[in-house]
Design an enzyme around this catalytic site. Structure first.
Site, PDB file in Angstrom:
ATOM      1  N   GLU A  29     -18.484 -18.533   2.035  1.00 11.56           N
ATOM      2  CA  GLU A  29     -18.035 -18.570   0.648  1.00 11.56           C
ATOM      3  C   GLU A  29     -18.836 -19.641  -0.099  1.00 11.56           C
ATOM      4  OE1 GLU A  29     -13.940 -19.638  -0.241  1.00 11.56           O
ATOM      5  OE2 GLU A  29     -13.954 -18.343  -1.980  1.00 11.56           O
ATOM      6  N   MET A  50     -11.897 -23.532   5.392  1.00 10.73           N
ATOM      7  CA  MET A  50     -12.255 -22.225   4.828  1.00 10.73           C
ATOM      8  C   MET A  50     -11.434 -21.134   5.503  1.00 10.73           C
ATOM      9  SD  MET A  50     -14.049 -20.258   2.916  1.00 10.73           S
ATOM     10  CE  MET A  50     -13.909 -18.454   2.986  1.00 10.73           C
ATOM     11  N   GLU A  51     -10.926 -20.215   4.656  1.00 11.57           N
ATOM     12  CA  GLU A  51      -9.898 -19.269   5.097  1.00 11.57           C
ATOM     13  C   GLU A  51     -10.420 -17.983   5.725  1.00 11.57           C
ATOM     14  OE1 GLU A  51     -10.593 -20.127   1.919  1.00 11.57           O
ATOM     15  OE2 GLU A  51     -10.612 -18.385   0.602  1.00 11.57           O
ATOM     16  N   ASN A  52     -11.561 -17.993   6.443  1.00 16.18           N
ATOM     17  CA  ASN A  52     -12.046 -16.759   7.053  1.00 16.18           C
ATOM     18  C   ASN A  52     -10.876 -16.009   7.688  1.00 16.18           C
ATOM     19  OD1 ASN A  52     -14.887 -17.842   6.806  1.00 16.18           O
ATOM     20  ND2 ASN A  52     -13.968 -19.329   8.204  1.00 16.18           N
ATOM     21  N   HIS A  68      -2.305 -24.190   2.991  1.00 13.44           N
ATOM     22  CA  HIS A  68      -3.236 -23.657   1.983  1.00 13.44           C
ATOM     23  C   HIS A  68      -4.056 -22.499   2.567  1.00 13.44           C
ATOM     24  CE1 HIS A  68      -6.127 -24.306  -1.498  1.00 13.44           C
ATOM     25  NE2 HIS A  68      -6.883 -23.611  -0.652  1.00 13.44           N
ATOM     26  N   GLU A  69      -4.676 -22.741   3.717  1.00 10.21           N
ATOM     27  CA  GLU A  69      -5.583 -21.721   4.270  1.00 10.21           C
ATOM     28  C   GLU A  69      -4.828 -20.487   4.744  1.00 10.21           C
ATOM     29  OE1 GLU A  69      -8.623 -22.075   3.708  1.00 10.21           O
ATOM     30  OE2 GLU A  69      -8.502 -24.184   3.133  1.00 10.21           O
ATOM     31  N   GLU A  72      -7.413 -19.754  -5.357  1.00 13.55           N
ATOM     32  CA  GLU A  72      -7.266 -21.205  -5.144  1.00 13.55           C
ATOM     33  C   GLU A  72      -6.044 -21.792  -5.847  1.00 13.55           C
ATOM     34  OE1 GLU A  72      -8.696 -22.264  -2.831  1.00 13.55           O
ATOM     35  OE2 GLU A  72     -10.525 -21.097  -2.582  1.00 13.55           O
TER      36      GLU A  72
HETATM   37 ZN   LIG Z   1      -8.560 -22.403  -0.877  1.00 16.62          ZN
END
Ligand SMILES: [Zn+2]
Length: 887
Positions: free
Chosen positions: A167, A304-306, A338-339, A361
């Site tokens: 991202e 990072m939310e992979n 969050h993720e 976000e």
């Molecule tokens: Zn985020």
């Protein structure tokens, strides 16, 4: 994605393969009702991918990899060229299989500036399904873009692990692809690695085959339909801790030997995933959810939310018992919350284009706060929402702000969109709207939105439509005003009068701005809540610039009671005096909100700058810790404004120490048993601020404890170890700096080692700061540590750090992930009070920053001009106030 905490800002999936490709009811319904508006794209639209089979063989030692891509695609508009995205890839053998079973050989060309590759054919391709196959090679980076390597020390020697970060637009460095969020497809990822290495992807492994030469080939299960930026791969010597929630396997993957530090993260995944399965009403759709801990850091992000394979730098995921504090423990939970929220909001349902990045976000920011508050009420996270809102309003009240939903045209603009507006204002606007429609209606709207758009893409109005329908109450006017136009409403209380046991308020709406006092205000529909203490709250929507409210009760009136509104409140003098006199008995969240408004309005010249100090003086030493943390933070800010004026600063410091010392006397250096988290946080904040304010006793005690050595757990408990070392580093002389340097060199734990190198950059002493800058350009600190060191030097020496970074730009560029460069340099200059810095920043931007990527530069300039204005115009008010105190 989770942004890293930047000190300079006041303030930071998988599924059963068999079922994954079947069309869900939601997909079927989406297909029946195609979106009316075509998504933004940088690629021609007539060709789109449906499935990628990617095989990569990394050569970690050579920082290069071989790849094979086989992409099923659909041509919907006849074309003689297939254009997709590719960056730093070199192509060899390529073919195209046609629907008729023919094999065509394309001519391949790449355009480095456009980041595309074109596969051209002699004759147009008719609409139909094709398969494009190509062999290629690519590069492994040393910063977190594309496929990258992280090196780290262990007791068994130096190691290298590989990870990916895509991202916003770096999947194109890993595979030729339609690297835009709206082109969703399924993925079969295969990797060839040395035997004995662990590989982690979005999905569990489907098959592992032993090859010759000590190699293995691992093929992962087919992913569900998803965007390219969410694909993930990690390869290295790892351990994995596992658990299970509602039939989903959860895991935390760490460098080998660290798995015992993963318990907190695993537990966070467990409770958060269970909570979200309920909240979203759609069960987490992949068979497993890993969180992968990596050494090092990035200037761009911390996690990072992979999908199914969250990546998190270990500073935000692991608990090292030697140095971890309550803040780390809370941070690990909040990053996980969050993720994991993104696994639905972002991964399952994805914005069509980066214009709506805030849907990812802003939502994840709000959801993490809400969930942390629900699952850890003892942390009192709800009070932190005020701080998040303050961060957003600070950014949103200068001319360079932008709407939450903004036009994004370039890759670099997309990466600059990861800012306080997108995260914190987005989160604050959601909080306001949830408060407006009620939490049940809001959740019903979110559930419907997720159901309707699963595996698809959306724009903001899809969410508003779902919420409005669930709430049976219009939200569009409010939602549009706060997301499509920039800025902060200012609600003025023009009059408040009490008759018959009711208070009548007349309100008008302006705009809060820090740098445009004569600006014609924008108009918003503002949901306003008011309350007389001890009576019911009453709400209204102020529209068209004015409004009125009748509130039961007579007494101290608080506007924005509960602090869910995204606006500032300006009281008249009489009302403010009443608030000040009754301040101690107000709810804590309103005290924090009022202090935030009073501070910011004072600094902007809309109140006296000293009004904040009047409020602070009324707060008793045993008040809620969050209040004193806020006061300590603002005293620190004022102290910074006095930098360079020793006599005035000394007088201010004497007052500020006098205010904080009685509080610190209660809290003390040593934690009690079972002490509340907010008290622990307050202790750190008081020690840090008192040291900044030149409290000799605190500085001497920090040195005494540091000299006792890291093995003395009484002098240096884990909760204080980093803080004390940081204070010692900031006040270091050359001998102390050398000692810290020796400690950093000898340290084998990456987390502690990286922190020590960062502290080497903290000294106030000019010569030592210069030594830190020189050290940052050597190989010694490590590829992902040095950029942070230069940034840390800038906290005390912004002008020195900026001049140094610019003078060594080519070297420094190699230390910063490419996505962050356009804002890294302005970030270093951000703390300057030197008018000359404005010209330097402009000259740097003219030479090195694309004209379309200058927002960070202009925002830093606005910050410098604001700081100069505060020093000139507001500090005299504080001086006069101190004089009146007899100081
Ligand atoms: Zn985020």
């Amino acid at each position: 994605m989770r942004r890293p905490l930047i000190a300079a800002i006041l303030l930071g999936l998988y599924g059963a393969a068999s079922g994954a490709q079947a069309q869900t009811p939601a997909e079927a319904s989406l297909a029946a009702h195609p979106p009316a508006v075509e998504a933004t794209t940088q690629l021609p639209r007539g060709v789109s991918p449906t499935h990628y089979a990617i095989e990569v063989a990394p050569h970690a030692d050579k920082l290069a990899f071989d790849g094979k891509a086989k992409i099923d695609l659909e041509v919907t508009t006849s074309t003689s060229a297939i254009v997709l995205q590719a960056l730093d890839l070199a192509f060899a053998h390529s073919t195209l299989s046609t629907p008729q079973g023919e094999t065509l050989v394309p001519k391949v060309s790449v355009d480095a500036d456009a980041q595309t590759a074109t596969f051209a054919f002699d004759a147009p391709l008719a609409p139909g399904r094709y398969t494009l196959s190509t062999d290629y090679t690519g590069k492994i980076g040393t910063q977190a873009n594309g496929l990258f390597a992280l090196d780290y020390d262990t007791d068994a020697g130096r190691k290298r692990a590989l990870y990916t970060q895509f991202e916003n637009s770096d999947a194109r460095r890993f595979m030729p692809s339609w690297d835009e969020p709206n082109f969703k497809a399924t993925f079969d990822l295969t990797v060839v690695t040395p035997k004995g290495q662990m590989v982690v992807g979005n999905m569990p492994a489907a098959e592992t085959t032993a090859l010759g030469n000590g190699l293995q080939r691992v093929r992962f299960q087919t992913s569900p339909k998803m965007s390219t930026y969410l694909l993930f791969l990690a390869v290295g010597e790892f351990d994995r801790a596992t658990g299970s929630v509602d039939g989903t396997e959860i895991g935390v993957v760490t460098p080998r030997g660290k798995v015992d530090q993963a318990a907190g993260a695993l537990e966070a995944s467990r409770v958060v995933l269970r909570e979200y399965n309920d909240y979203f009403g759609v069960k987490y759709p992949l068979p497993k959810l890993d969180n992968i801990a990596a050494p090092g850091s990035s200037q761009f992000f911390s996690a990072m939310e992979n999908w199914g394979a969250i990546f998190t730098f270990e500073h935000s995921l692991l608990v090292d018992p030697k140095i971890s504090t309550i803040r780390n423990v809370q941070g690990i939970f909040s990053v996980a919350a969050h993720e994991i929220a993104h696994q639905w909001f972002g991964d399952l349902v994805t914005m069509s284009w980066w214009d709506d990045l805030w849907l990812n976000e802003g939502f994840a920011t709000w959801m993490a706060g809400r969930t942390t508050q629900k699952l850890h009420p003892e942390w009192k996270t709800e009070l932190r929402a005020v701080g998040g809102r303050e961060g957003a309003m600070a950014r949103d009240s200068v001319a360079t702000t932008h709407p939450v939903v903004q036009k994004i045209q370039t890759v670099e603009q997309a990466s600059q969109a990861f800012d306080a507006i997108t995260y914190s204002k987005g989160g604050a606007v959601i909080r306001m709207l949830e408060n407006y429609v009620g939490e049940d209606a809001w959740r019903e709207g979110v559930r419907a939105y997720i159901r309707q758009h699963a595996y698809g893409n959306t724009v903001s109005d899809d969410l508003w439509g779902a919420v409005q329908q669930a709430a049976g109450k219009p939200v569009l006017d409010i939602a549009h005003d706060f997301t499509l136009q920039p800025g902060v409403p200012l609600i003025r209380i023009d009059s408040a009068s009490c008759t018959g046991g009711k208070t009548r308020l007349r309100l008008s709406q302006g705009e809060f701005t820090r740098d445009r006092p004569d600006k014609v205000p924008l108009r918003w529909h503002v949901p306003v809540v008011a309350q007389v203490q001890g009576n019911a709250r009453v709400d209204t929507v102020v529209a068209g610039g004015s409004g009125s409210l009748v509130v039961p009760g007579c007494g101290v009136v608080v506007v924005n009671a509960g602090q869910a509104g995204y606006y500032r409140t300006l009281y008249g003098e009489a009302q403010f005096a009443a608030i000040r006199d009754g301040f101690v008995s107000l709810p804590t969240i309103d005290q924090l909100g009022i202090m935030g408004d009073t501070w910011s309005l004072g600094m902007a010249g809309l109140r006296s700058a000293s009004d904040y100090l009047d409020l602070a003086k009324t707060v008793p030493a045993d008040a809620e810790p969050a209040l004193w943390s806020d006061i300590a933070g603002h005293l620190d800010d004022l102290d910074d404004y006095y930098d360079g004026d020793v006599a005035r600063q000394q007088r201010f410091r004497a007052f500020a120490r006098g205010l904080l010392q009685p509080v610190f006397a209660r809290v003390g250096w040593n934690a009690g048993t079972d002490e509340d988290a907010p008290v622990q946080l307050l202790r750190s904040s008081l020690i840090g601020t008192l040291a900044n304010l030149g409290d000799e006793a605190v500085i001497a005690e920090a040195k005494r404890r540091f000299d006792a050595g890291p093995d003395d757990a009484v002098a240096l408990p884990p909760a204080l170890r980093s803080l004390i070392t940081g204070i010692v580093a900031e006040h270091a002389d050359a001998a102390t700096w050398d000692k810290l340097h020796a400690m950093a060199k000898a340290e084998k734990t990456p987390l502690i080692r990286d922190q020590l190198y960062d502290m080497l950059a903290a000294p106030r002493d000019d010569a030592l700061a210069q030594r830190a800058l020189d050290l940052a350009l050597t190989d010694e600190p490590g590829a992902t540590v040095s950029a942070g060191m230069i940034d840390t030097v800038s906290a005390e020496h912004p002008d020195m750090a900026f001049d140094f970074a610019v003078a060594h730009r080519e070297q420094v560029d190699q230390l910063v992930d490419s996505t962050s460069r356009a804002r890294y340099y302005p970030g270093i200059a951000n703390g300057s009070s030197d008018p000359a810095m404005v010209g330097k920043l402009r000259a740097f931007a003219d030479a090195h920053v694309a004209a379309t990527s200058r927002n960070a530069t202009e925002t830093a300039i606005a910050g410098i001009e604001y700081r100069i204005g505060v020093k000139r115009e507001r500090l005299p008010q504080v001086d006069a106030w101190l004089q009146r105190q007899g100081g």
